[in-house]
Enzyme design. Structure first.
Site, short mmCIF file in Angstrom:
data_model
loop_
_atom_site.label_atom_id
_atom_site.label_comp_id
_atom_site.label_asym_id
_atom_site.label_seq_id
_atom_site.Cartn_x
_atom_site.Cartn_y
_atom_site.Cartn_z
N CYS A 52 4.49 10.58 10.75
CA CYS A 52 3.56 9.58 11.29
C CYS A 52 2.13 9.88 10.86
O CYS A 52 1.64 11.00 11.04
CB CYS A 52 3.66 9.58 12.82
SG CYS A 52 2.33 8.64 13.61
N CYS A 55 -0.17 10.90 14.12
CA CYS A 55 0.01 12.09 14.97
C CYS A 55 -1.04 13.15 14.63
O CYS A 55 -1.48 13.26 13.49
CB CYS A 55 1.42 12.66 14.79
SG CYS A 55 2.69 11.81 15.76
N HIS A 121 3.37 10.60 20.24
CA HIS A 121 3.89 9.54 19.37
C HIS A 121 4.68 8.49 20.15
O HIS A 121 4.74 7.33 19.74
CB HIS A 121 4.79 10.20 18.32
CG HIS A 121 5.33 9.26 17.27
ND1 HIS A 121 4.52 8.74 16.28
CD2 HIS A 121 6.57 8.76 17.06
CE1 HIS A 121 5.26 7.94 15.50
NE2 HIS A 121 6.50 7.94 15.95
N ASN A 187 -1.82 -4.52 18.33
CA ASN A 187 -0.52 -5.15 18.10
C ASN A 187 0.53 -4.16 18.56
O ASN A 187 0.59 -3.05 18.04
CB ASN A 187 -0.30 -5.43 16.61
CG ASN A 187 -1.21 -6.51 16.09
OD1 ASN A 187 -1.47 -7.50 16.78
ND2 ASN A 187 -1.70 -6.35 14.87
N SER A 195 3.30 -1.79 12.56
CA SER A 195 4.11 -1.06 11.58
C SER A 195 4.26 0.41 11.95
O SER A 195 4.90 1.16 11.23
CB SER A 195 3.52 -1.22 10.18
OG SER A 195 2.16 -0.89 10.17
N HIS A 198 3.35 4.72 17.01
CA HIS A 198 2.37 5.61 17.64
C HIS A 198 1.32 4.73 18.33
O HIS A 198 0.75 3.86 17.69
CB HIS A 198 1.71 6.52 16.60
CG HIS A 198 0.95 7.65 17.23
ND1 HIS A 198 1.31 8.96 17.11
CD2 HIS A 198 -0.15 7.64 18.04
CE1 HIS A 198 0.47 9.72 17.79
NE2 HIS A 198 -0.42 8.93 18.37
N HIS A 200 -1.64 2.81 19.31
CA HIS A 200 -2.96 2.68 18.69
C HIS A 200 -3.42 1.24 18.71
O HIS A 200 -2.62 0.32 18.84
CB HIS A 200 -2.92 3.18 17.24
CG HIS A 200 -2.19 2.27 16.29
ND1 HIS A 200 -0.82 2.15 16.27
CD2 HIS A 200 -2.64 1.41 15.35
CE1 HIS A 200 -0.45 1.28 15.35
NE2 HIS A 200 -1.54 0.81 14.77
N GLN A 202 -6.80 -1.41 16.99
CA GLN A 202 -7.69 -1.55 15.85
C GLN A 202 -9.02 -2.15 16.30
O GLN A 202 -9.11 -2.78 17.35
CB GLN A 202 -7.07 -2.45 14.79
CG GLN A 202 -5.70 -1.97 14.30
CD GLN A 202 -5.26 -2.71 13.04
OE1 GLN A 202 -6.03 -2.92 12.12
NE2 GLN A 202 -4.01 -3.12 13.03
O1 G1P Z 1 -3.04 -3.60 10.27
P1 G1P Z 1 -1.55 -3.48 10.45
O2 G1P Z 1 -1.16 -2.98 11.81
O3 G1P Z 1 -0.88 -2.72 9.34
O4 G1P Z 1 -1.01 -4.98 10.33
C1 G1P Z 1 -0.80 -5.88 11.38
O5 G1P Z 1 -2.04 -6.29 12.00
C2 G1P Z 1 -2.93 -7.04 11.17
C3 G1P Z 1 -4.10 -7.48 12.01
O6 G1P Z 1 -3.70 -8.32 13.07
C4 G1P Z 1 -2.23 -8.22 10.51
O7 G1P Z 1 -3.11 -8.80 9.56
C5 G1P Z 1 -0.94 -7.81 9.81
O8 G1P Z 1 -0.27 -8.94 9.33
C6 G1P Z 1 -0.06 -7.06 10.82
O9 G1P Z 1 1.15 -6.66 10.22
#
Ligand code: G1P
Ligand code: G1P
Lengths: 384, 384
Positions: A52, A55, A121, A187, A195, A198, A200, A202
């Site tokens: 990961c 981590c 994680h 997300n 993806s 873990h 998190h 943004q």
């Molecule tokens: O940035 P990550 O987690 O790799 O990606 C995810 O969030 C992003 C922001 O919402 C999107 O644009 C991506 O399509 C989604 O897979």
């Protein structure tokens, strides 16, 4: 009580925050489902995963090594959607006025951060306590402060906000430009494009004010002007407190409701009851109460279908830089958009009609709120 | 050629049809993908499935039996999101002005139809020939005509449109009310919420004008007023024909482009080159050319990643009832919104940032168009 009849008839509800409508078809969940099923969220992850990139102590894509952080750790995304440095670009007058009218473009710079929520994680916001959520709120507050325009009416408030000495680990250079807006979001779950499990979130900052906050800001300012300075969301919180039927949870400073105009089946909005423009407006006690409401919402989500409930979550608050009117009309709130509809594996698809015509939902927000109210208490996983 | 630099820098593009912006981050596809993978579309379906409620001769949920239809068959959805008959409801003045302002609601009636595209359970638009697609266009045209307001400027045109005697099988009672808008659409593939692979689309008619067509109609009318009667999409088609870089396919009457402002990775818009307000404006030859462009787009989609390419597709055209200005400003077009990004199993998620802030795409529309242009020719499945 809302008109009982709204449980039986198709109707449209208005979202005053976006200025848009949605279609509600409450009888529609009766149809059988033969379509795609989601994989239930994995619950057997290790506490530490050597593969990961989030981590503690692990290597990241561009070769950096994460510190042995304790709670939260922030870094600039290795695959950022916007960057501070890129080739200069000023759209040239194109060949003829048609192109100028129809092929409009503007460059965007900014920064994308990743913020881990825990060193473990395999934990999520639903697994940890409000006390363990607090460092995330501290980190958000300090990052927001670090990007705030010195000329914002919020700058003074921000400078008097006291946070624990190091509100997060990881560091970043001071931003090289004054950005307009900061979008903090998470997300969660593969169904919502996450993806890496873990825990998190943004944080993207950009030179422009993006579409959704711009829509909201326009509506909030309009309401403020028309209602002699009142704030739409403060009024709305008051109304929902009086009604109760869409309330999921509340404490002294915040409430979580399935809004009247919810699009996603179990959509929740977390609202500050008093007028707060941004994270920096909260004191210690309020940050603690915000941690509590985040814990209550995410735990109820997981309890609802006894699964790792996927969602996208995001904070809306005052822009980093804006007019006094924009800042004062802003009101701190959090949206949770979760896709699941009927079980851990059957989601709502916002597709054909929703994309081409208008969002459509199958259960009423009042029904969703009643179910989430009933899901309090300990996390189901701890009882197994 | 667009500025080459737009392949390298983050920028925003404006969608004049919706009046909204989106973020383009062309360098972003380089990031590794560890998230959810889609199941590739099944290609081993039987020609007839005794369990399918859409196959000829089979029983449906409410007990009706489908006729032994040849091409297209239409019926009222057994689980409709809107219905013609429901309890009357006039929102009562609620308790206090706050509720009136913030809890707005209106009833919606209408009808939801299902239209099968072929009697074969295992074929899609990509598998059949333009000649076999033609009955679908006839059916759409005849259903649109059956719901058109007698006072619409289009009613006269519609009455002089000649279609094959029975343009579809299945029948429906005349609508009991004059509806405002008809949304024709198709959800294809499990990833786009389709619950039955038998090729079919849907048609929802409603008392209200839904959000998306309303947004477009506002923008189209504004453009028409500002540009002395010109139509935005006719101008746009002309511009794209001259530029070529976003064109996927064109024939004498239609073009398929990845629009400048595309949100979905391989989004396509099919446009009539001349000003056409609705399906009833097309003659025999034009309907044939529309069938060709639908065939070209769907076949290229499947060829791109050698898979059953999922998408939501929808027709936008003049409302069933509207002002003369609304009808004249309308221009027939079709949107294709497909989620796949990198392969048959890796899609684009429009989640956190996209839902909270602004749509974001990873490849440019010019790159998408170039790849779709190169995917013409026979369907990959026929060559295996
Ligand atoms: O940035 P990550 O987690 O790799 O990606 C995810 O969030 C992003 C922001 O919402 C999107 O644009 C991506 O399509 C989604 O897979
Ligand atoms: O009507 P269907 O095919 O059962 O359902 C599908 O299309 C509808 C219209 O876009 C959506 O509301 C549903 O979420 C989707 O699963």
């Amino acid at each position: 009580m809302p008109d009982e009849i709204l449980n039986d008839i198709s109707h449209r509800r208005y979202n005053p925050l976006r200025g848009s409508w949605l279609l509600v078809s409450p009888h529609r969940t009766k149809r059988p489902w033969q379509g795609q099923q989601e994989a239930p969220g994995k619950t057997t992850l290790p506490n530490y995963d050597p593969e990961c990139y989030l981590c503690p102590g692990n290597k990241r894509a561009q070769g950096d090594t994460n510190p042995e952080y304790e709670n939260t750790f922030i870094f600039v995304n290795d695959y950022a959607a916007v960057k501070e440095e890129q080739a200069d670009y000023a759209p040239t007058e194109q060949d003829g006025s048609l192109a100028n009218r129809l092929l409009r473009v503007e460059p965007v710079t900014g920064r994308c951060y990743v913020l881990t929520f825990s060193k473990a994680h395999n934990l999520t916001l639903a697994d940890i306590t409000p006390v363990e959520i607090l460092p995330i709120i501290h980190a958000w507050t300090s990052i927001y402060t670090a990007h705030l325009s010195p000329s914002s009416p919020l700058a003074h408030t921000a400078s008097s906000t006291t946070l624990p000495p190091s509100s997060h680990e990881g560091s970043f250079a001071a931003p090289t430009a004054q950005y307009r807006y900061m979008q903090i979001f998470e997300n969660k779950g593969a169904a919502m494009g996450c993806s890496n499990p873990h825990p998190h979130g943004q944080i993207w900052v950009t030179t422009g004010l993006p579409e959704e906050p711009e829509l909201e800001l326009t509506q909030l300012q309009k309401y403020r002007r028309q209602q002699g300075g009142a704030n739409m969301l403060v009024d709305y919180a008051e109304l929902e407190m009086a009604k109760g039927e869409r309330t999921v949870f509340e404490n002294a400073a915040f409430m979580a409701v399935c809004p009247w105009w919810a699009t996603w089946p179990f959509e929740v909005m977390v609202l500050s009851k008093e007028h707060k423009r941004a994270l920096v407006d909260f004191n210690d006690e309020e940050r603690g109460l915000l941690a509590e409401v985040l814990s209550e919402v995410t735990r109820r989500y997981d309890n609802l279908f006894e699964t790792q409930f996927p969602y996208s979550m995001g904070l809306h608050q005052a822009p980093l830089e804006g007019t006094r009117e924009e800042i004062e009309a802003s009101h701190f709130h959090i949206h949770f958009y979760p896709p699941l509809l009927r079980s851990a594996t059957v989601r709502k698809f916002l597709v054909g009609y929703e994309l081409m015509a208008e969002p459509q939902r199958d259960i009423t927000p009042e029904q969703a709120a009643a179910r989430l109210r009933a899901c309090g208490g300990e996390l189901y996983r701890k009882k197994l």
